[in-house]
Write a protein that holds these residues in place. Structure first.
Motif, PDB file in Angstrom:
ATOM      1  N   ILE A   1       0.839  -1.200   0.000  1.00 42.98           N
ATOM      2  CA  ILE A   1       0.000   0.000   0.000  1.00 42.98           C
ATOM      3  C   ILE A   1       0.870   1.245   0.000  1.00 42.98           C
ATOM      4  CG2 ILE A   1      -1.626   1.342   1.402  1.00 42.98           C
ATOM      5  CD1 ILE A   1      -2.830  -1.360   2.298  1.00 42.98           C
ATOM      6  N   LEU A   2       1.951   1.220   0.776  1.00 42.75           N
ATOM      7  CA  LEU A   2       2.865   2.360   0.842  1.00 42.75           C
ATOM      8  C   LEU A   2       3.435   2.687  -0.536  1.00 42.75           C
ATOM      9  CD1 LEU A   2       4.203   4.201   3.089  1.00 42.75           C
ATOM     10  CD2 LEU A   2       6.149   2.643   2.928  1.00 42.75           C
ATOM     11  N   VAL A   3       3.908   1.660  -1.244  1.00 44.18           N
ATOM     12  CA  VAL A   3       4.496   1.873  -2.578  1.00 44.18           C
ATOM     13  C   VAL A   3       3.422   2.257  -3.592  1.00 44.18           C
ATOM     14  CG1 VAL A   3       5.756   0.787  -4.470  1.00 44.18           C
ATOM     15  CG2 VAL A   3       6.399   0.306  -2.102  1.00 44.18           C
ATOM     16  N   PHE A   4       2.313   1.518  -3.587  1.00 45.06           N
ATOM     17  CA  PHE A   4       1.240   1.771  -4.551  1.00 45.06           C
ATOM     18  C   PHE A   4       0.723   3.204  -4.433  1.00 45.06           C
ATOM     19  CE2 PHE A   4      -3.376   1.794  -5.463  1.00 45.06           C
ATOM     20  CZ  PHE A   4      -3.351   1.390  -6.791  1.00 45.06           C
TER      21      PHE A   4
ATOM     22  N   SER B   1      -0.558   3.782   6.185  1.00 43.78           N
ATOM     23  CA  SER B   1       0.488   3.598   5.174  1.00 43.78           C
ATOM     24  C   SER B   1       0.048   4.187   3.839  1.00 43.78           C
ATOM     25  CB  SER B   1       0.828   2.114   5.008  1.00 43.78           C
ATOM     26  OG  SER B   1      -0.225   1.397   4.382  1.00 43.78           O
ATOM     27  N   GLN B   2      -1.260   4.136   3.567  1.00 44.90           N
ATOM     28  CA  GLN B   2      -1.795   4.746   2.348  1.00 44.90           C
ATOM     29  C   GLN B   2      -1.596   6.256   2.367  1.00 44.90           C
ATOM     30  OE1 GLN B   2      -6.008   4.170   1.956  1.00 44.90           O
ATOM     31  NE2 GLN B   2      -6.024   4.520  -0.244  1.00 44.90           N
ATOM     32  N   GLN B   3      -1.867   6.891   3.508  1.00 44.93           N
ATOM     33  CA  GLN B   3      -1.726   8.337   3.612  1.00 44.93           C
ATOM     34  C   GLN B   3      -0.262   8.772   3.578  1.00 44.93           C
ATOM     35  OE1 GLN B   3      -4.267  10.684   3.555  1.00 44.93           O
ATOM     36  NE2 GLN B   3      -5.295   8.817   2.907  1.00 44.93           N
ATOM     37  N   ILE B   4       0.587   8.062   4.307  1.00 46.79           N
ATOM     38  CA  ILE B   4       2.018   8.397   4.310  1.00 46.79           C
ATOM     39  C   ILE B   4       2.603   8.167   2.919  1.00 46.79           C
ATOM     40  CG2 ILE B   4       4.261   7.713   5.224  1.00 46.79           C
ATOM     41  CD1 ILE B   4       2.890   7.194   7.905  1.00 46.79           C
TER      42      ILE B   4
ATOM     43  N   GLY C   1       5.677   5.071 -12.327  1.00 47.08           N
ATOM     44  CA  GLY C   1       5.372   3.784 -12.939  1.00 47.08           C
ATOM     45  C   GLY C   1       6.409   2.724 -12.613  1.00 47.08           C
ATOM     46  N   ALA C   2       7.691   3.098 -12.674  1.00 47.77           N
ATOM     47  CA  ALA C   2       8.751   2.141 -12.351  1.00 47.77           C
ATOM     48  C   ALA C   2       8.666   1.697 -10.898  1.00 47.77           C
ATOM     49  CB  ALA C   2      10.118   2.775 -12.629  1.00 47.77           C
ATOM     50  N   ALA C   3       8.339   2.622  -9.996  1.00 46.93           N
ATOM     51  CA  ALA C   3       8.207   2.276  -8.579  1.00 46.93           C
ATOM     52  C   ALA C   3       7.085   1.270  -8.367  1.00 46.93           C
ATOM     53  CB  ALA C   3       7.954   3.537  -7.758  1.00 46.93           C
ATOM     54  N   SER C   4       5.986   1.423  -9.099  1.00 44.09           N
ATOM     55  CA  SER C   4       4.874   0.493  -8.977  1.00 44.09           C
ATOM     56  C   SER C   4       5.261  -0.904  -9.444  1.00 44.09           C
ATOM     57  CB  SER C   4       3.670   1.004  -9.781  1.00 44.09           C
ATOM     58  OG  SER C   4       2.566   0.132  -9.650  1.00 44.09           O
ATOM     59  N   VAL C   5       5.971  -0.996 -10.566  1.00 48.08           N
ATOM     60  CA  VAL C   5       6.389  -2.305 -11.081  1.00 48.08           C
ATOM     61  C   VAL C   5       7.325  -2.994 -10.094  1.00 48.08           C
ATOM     62  CG1 VAL C   5       7.646  -3.490 -12.903  1.00 48.08           C
ATOM     63  CG2 VAL C   5       6.074  -1.637 -13.491  1.00 48.08           C
ATOM     64  N   VAL C   6       8.335  -2.264  -9.631  1.00 43.13           N
ATOM     65  CA  VAL C   6       9.293  -2.849  -8.681  1.00 43.13           C
ATOM     66  C   VAL C   6       8.614  -3.186  -7.359  1.00 43.13           C
ATOM     67  CG1 VAL C   6      11.398  -2.401  -7.367  1.00 43.13           C
ATOM     68  CG2 VAL C   6      11.251  -1.673  -9.749  1.00 43.13           C
TER      69      VAL C   6
END
Length: 488
Positions: free
Chosen positions: A278-281, A407-410, A449-454
């Motif tokens: 959730i944090l990354v997404f 974690s979603q908000q942070i 986008g790259a952060a989401s894939v990784v």
């Protein structure tokens, strides 16, 4: 034991519809003010630097009070906190719509975030305790997630339509009847809270103060960094202070007999993995909505209405993916493969969109990226919260939901700060060239986008599914199909 609600399938369907509607309200609010910000700034006399606090005040209060709200849900009852959160949320929107100065609007937005900090964990707790873990809960969270992912995109559309038609005030006024209607419908739709739910031991007041202060300072530092500089007291200073207070909070919780956040929850691998994903997404998603909105208005010259309409494909696709694909994939593949696939597709869609983001791009050149992005986001959103609820005891469902939402908000605050910093890194002067603005926004979208894939690789830290084939999840077609079997 999972709580059950007596009555017909129709009543159960109405309950789920109400909970999904509440999530839609919160999700719409996340984006609805973005396209109205230029008009808000000129109407109320905000400076360029202070305008971001229309968004940030909400984020700081929401993120700061979530753990307190989650524990209040566990101790005082989910239905009570659901109604209280909606009333606070709705009345603060009314106050904000009538604001005639920056201070009043910022205060109203902070109170709105405070209300959402009680409403969101209450909504998730009601879903997680009224629907049995497995296909039934997956089905319910898919509907909830469809309204969440659709609401994020619909917020931008509504913001553009309302601002263009009646002015910025209506991006807040429109939420007032929605929130108050949901609050009024709750007593007749949701079963009463369990007797004695407010008497489960003493309340951890010290923990509540520490976590509220620590979370608020952390979010404050993240949202302030791009404005005042990362080396400033309000930027890095708030982040460091927030981390230190949260570290003290962890030590205190370890010694408290009735902690605000039971540390044993962090032994739940599914919950911890969900928190990280959730944090990354949300880091990728939250910043990217802002980046794309600025690209439409700042580079392509769209007005508020046109920018809102540009989100229609994303709205439709993300809702459809949550309803039709998320439950099916969870039932067929399990959470590991579903989360990885959703995150990867989400990131690929953002990268495809970045490739199309030129100074002279047509809307149709942007559509393929929006469609792919919508599919990935629509699958990922409910799957994350299915994992967050897995194996959590009903009496701790509120605080577990609050941990996931914190974690979603942070993540959203951190992602926005980082991507805005990337987008503006090469700009100079008060009126940078449009081509430079476009390059910065495109680079930021690439990184998101790259952060989401990784980040999708985190899904493989979940336990492997069993060898037995899991039961497919058939998604509901209409209200009467939303019922659940008695689970008790």
């Amino acid at each position: 034991m999972v709580d059950t609600v007596p009555g017909t399938q129709r009543r159960t369907g109405l309950m789920l519809a109400l909970l999904a509607f509440a999530q839609f309200i919160v999700a719409v609010d996340y984006n609805i003010v973005f396209v109205a910000l230029p008009e808000i700034g000129s109407a109320l006399g905000f400076s360029t630097q202070s305008l971001q606090w229309v968004v940030s005040a909400y984020a700081v209060a929401f993120g700061g009070f979530l753990l307190l709200g989650g524990r209040a849900v566990d101790r005082l009852g989910a239905r009570r906190m659901f109604i209280l959160g909606l009333v606070i949320f709705g009345l603060s929107c009314l106050l904000g719509g009538f604001a005639e100065s920056p201070g009043v609007l910022i205060t109203a937005r902070a109170v709105q975030g405070f209300g959402a900090a009680f409403l969101t964990p209450a909504t998730l707790t009601l879903i997680n305790t009224r629907f049995a873990e497995g296909p039934e809960r997956n089905k319910a969270l898919a509907v909830w997630g469809a309204c969440g992912s659709g609401g994020l995109a619909a917020g931008a559309l509504l913001g553009g339509v309302l601002t263009d038609a009646w002015g910025w005030e209506w991006v807040l006024f429109v939420l007032v009847p929605l929130a108050l209607f949901a609050a009024a419908a709750a007593p007749g739709t949701l079963a009463p809270d369990e007797r004695g739910s407010d008497a489960r031991g003493s309340f951890d007041a010290v923990g509540a103060i520490l976590t509220t202060a620590g979370s608020s300072l952390l979010v404050l530092g993240l949202v302030s960094g791009p404005e005042v500089g990362w080396g400033s007291v309000r930027g890095a200073g708030s982040i460091v202070a927030g981390i230190m207070i949260l570290a003290v909070f962890t030590l205190v919780e370890n010694k408290t007999s009735n902690p605000l956040v039971p540390l044993r929850l962090f032994g739940n691998r599914s919950l911890v993995t969900a928190i990280l994903i959730i944090l990354v997404f949300q880091s990728a998603l939250g910043g990217s909505y802002y980046i794309f909105t600025n690209y439409l208005q700042g580079v392509l010259g769209y007005d508020a209405l046109e920018a809102g309409l540009a989100f229609v494909p994303l709205t439709i696709i993300s809702m459809g993916a949550s309803l039709k694909l998320a439950g099916l994939l969870l039932g067929s593949w399990g959470p590991r493969a579903t989360l990885f696939t959703g995150m990867a597709v989400n990131g690929i869609g953002m990268i495809v969109l970045a490739i199309a983001m030129s100074t002279g791009a047509s809307f149709w050149a942007l559509v393929p990226g929006l469609i792919i992005w919508g599919i990935g986001g629509g699958v990922t959103f409910p799957a994350m919260f299915v994992c967050a609820a897995s194996g959590v005891a009903p009496q701790e469902a509120g605080v577990a939901s609050a941990l996931a939402t914190t974690s979603q908000q942070i993540g959203g605050a951190a992602g926005l700060a980082v991507l805005v910093a990337v987008a503006t890194a090469g700009l100079s002067g008060d009126a940078p060239a449009v081509a430079d603005v476009s390059d910065g926004l495109r680079t930021a979208m690439w990184i998101g986008g790259a952060a989401s894939v990784v980040g999708g690789l985190l899904a493989f830290t979940l336990k492997k599914p069993g060898t037995a084939a899991p039961e497919p999840v058939e998604m509901p077609q209409h209200t009467d199909d939303l019922g659940v079997r008695s689970a008790g």
